[in-house]
Design an enzyme around this catalytic site. Structure first.
Site, PDB file in Angstrom:
ATOM      1  N   SER A 135       6.633 -63.026 -34.158  1.00  0.00           N
ATOM      2  CA  SER A 135       6.557 -64.250 -34.938  1.00  0.00           C
ATOM      3  C   SER A 135       5.415 -64.174 -35.953  1.00  0.00           C
ATOM      4  CB  SER A 135       6.416 -65.443 -33.988  1.00  0.00           C
ATOM      5  OG  SER A 135       6.702 -66.649 -34.638  1.00  0.00           O
ATOM      6  N   ASP A 265      17.817 -67.536 -33.207  1.00  0.00           N
ATOM      7  CA  ASP A 265      16.403 -67.909 -33.360  1.00  0.00           C
ATOM      8  C   ASP A 265      16.333 -69.234 -34.114  1.00  0.00           C
ATOM      9  OD1 ASP A 265      13.693 -68.134 -34.167  1.00  0.00           O
ATOM     10  OD2 ASP A 265      13.447 -65.966 -34.105  1.00  0.00           O
ATOM     11  N   HIS A 294      14.117 -67.251 -30.131  1.00  0.00           N
ATOM     12  CA  HIS A 294      12.860 -66.800 -30.741  1.00  0.00           C
ATOM     13  C   HIS A 294      11.962 -66.108 -29.711  1.00  0.00           C
ATOM     14  CE1 HIS A 294       9.739 -66.758 -33.768  1.00  0.00           C
ATOM     15  NE2 HIS A 294       8.903 -67.330 -32.935  1.00  0.00           N
TER      16      HIS A 294
END
Length: 314
Positions: A135, A265, A294
């Protein structure tokens, strides 16, 4: 799902990062008297203490893990244990303003994040390391690796990562509207503790999907890590992960890069992230995971870890 996305900010946007030089004080470890508590940190040029974990033989190849917003090095516990058992040296740090590092009011942007990584790498004298970022941490990896000194980096992995850029603009029509990130900021200021429950209980791990197997422990651990960090640093980091443009970073990376991304995601939507990054990289490989969320490193380590290992060993 922009609505779900708006619930959970999970990537840190960067801005430019300078890594070549390390202005940090060499890794300062607290002197250890028998029975005394110890903490492993480096101190940066601006006086910020960066906490890190460093497990395994110093002679083994190092894998450096970079966490997402607003978490800490603890988010990588599963992967660190897995690769430690495989004989690697595993390292993970708490980004400034996050976890056990200093709760900074300034420097919460990608240039400084990447410079902090450079200080850590120089302090630990790492060579030919593999950098793995999730991320926001994927943005940090891209920003660092694009500027790293020759010989420092062997490979990189971007998992559910924010590059090339998250926010919508004329240049990036598929991005998320700025109002999504304004919503993150408003929720953080209004009630950070509740916001940090809503994010993992919903879109981060896909727990808002029908039939999802929800783990209360995972939700609680996300909350725990988030609340360890500083509100100001987390607030600033939203701009970093949503508005930093990593396009030039990706173009300048010369080492092999694996992009791992789930197509469900809800935090960093797949169509505007990994496929676009893969086109910008010189040596990029895209691996797409059907239906994964995610936070797939936590929800599906039995899938992610072997694929990571295969790339690292290749």
């Amino acid at each position: 799902m922009h609505g779900g996305l708006a619930l959970a900010a999970a990537a840190v946007l960067p801005s430019k990062a300078l890594i070549a030089s390390s202005g940090a004080t060499l890794s300062s470890q607290t002197s250890a008297k028998p029975g005394a508590k110890t903490m492993t940190t480096i101190t940066t040029k601006d006086g910020v203490e960066i906490f890190y974990k460093d497990w395994g033989s110093k002679d083994a190849q190092a894998i450096v893990f970079h966490h997402g917003w607003p978490l800490s090095a603890d988010d990588w516990d599963n992967q660190m244990m897995f690769f430690l058992e495989k004989g690697y040296r595993v390292i993970a740090h708490d980004r400034r303003g996050h976890g056990r590092s200093t709760q900074t009011a300034t420097g919460n942007e990608m240039d400084t994040y990447a410079a902090d990584v450079a200080h850590l790498v120089a302090s630990l004298e790492l060579r030919n390391a593999i950098h793995v970022g999730h991320s926001t941490g994927g943005g940090e990896v891209a920003h660092y690796v694009a500027r790293a000194q020759a010989g420092r980096v062997a490979k990189a992995v971007l998992i559910s990562a924010v590059p090339p850029i998250m926010v919508k603009s004329d240049k990036n029509p598929g991005g998320l509207p700025i109002e999504v990130f304004d919503g993150f900021r408003a929720a953080l200021v209004a009630n950070r503790a509740q916001f940090y429950v809503d994010v993992p209980a919903g879109p981060f791990y896909g727990y808002n999907r029908p039939g999802a197997k929800v783990s209360q422990g995972v939700i609680d651990n996300w909350w725990r890590q988030g609340m360890m960090g500083g509100a100001k640093a987390h607030y600033d980091c939203i701009k970093a992960f949503s508005e930093t443009d990593f396009t030039e970073d990706l173009k300048n990376i010369d080492v092999p890069v694996l992009l791992m991304h789930g197509d469900d995601d809800q935090i960093v939507p797949y169509p505007d992230s990994a496929p676009l990054s893969a086109k910008l990289l010189k040596h990029g490989t895209l691996q797409t995971y059907d239906g994964l969320p995610h936070g797939m490193c936590t929800t599906h380590p039995e899938v992610i870890n072997p694929d990571l290992l295969a790339f690292i060993k290749a």
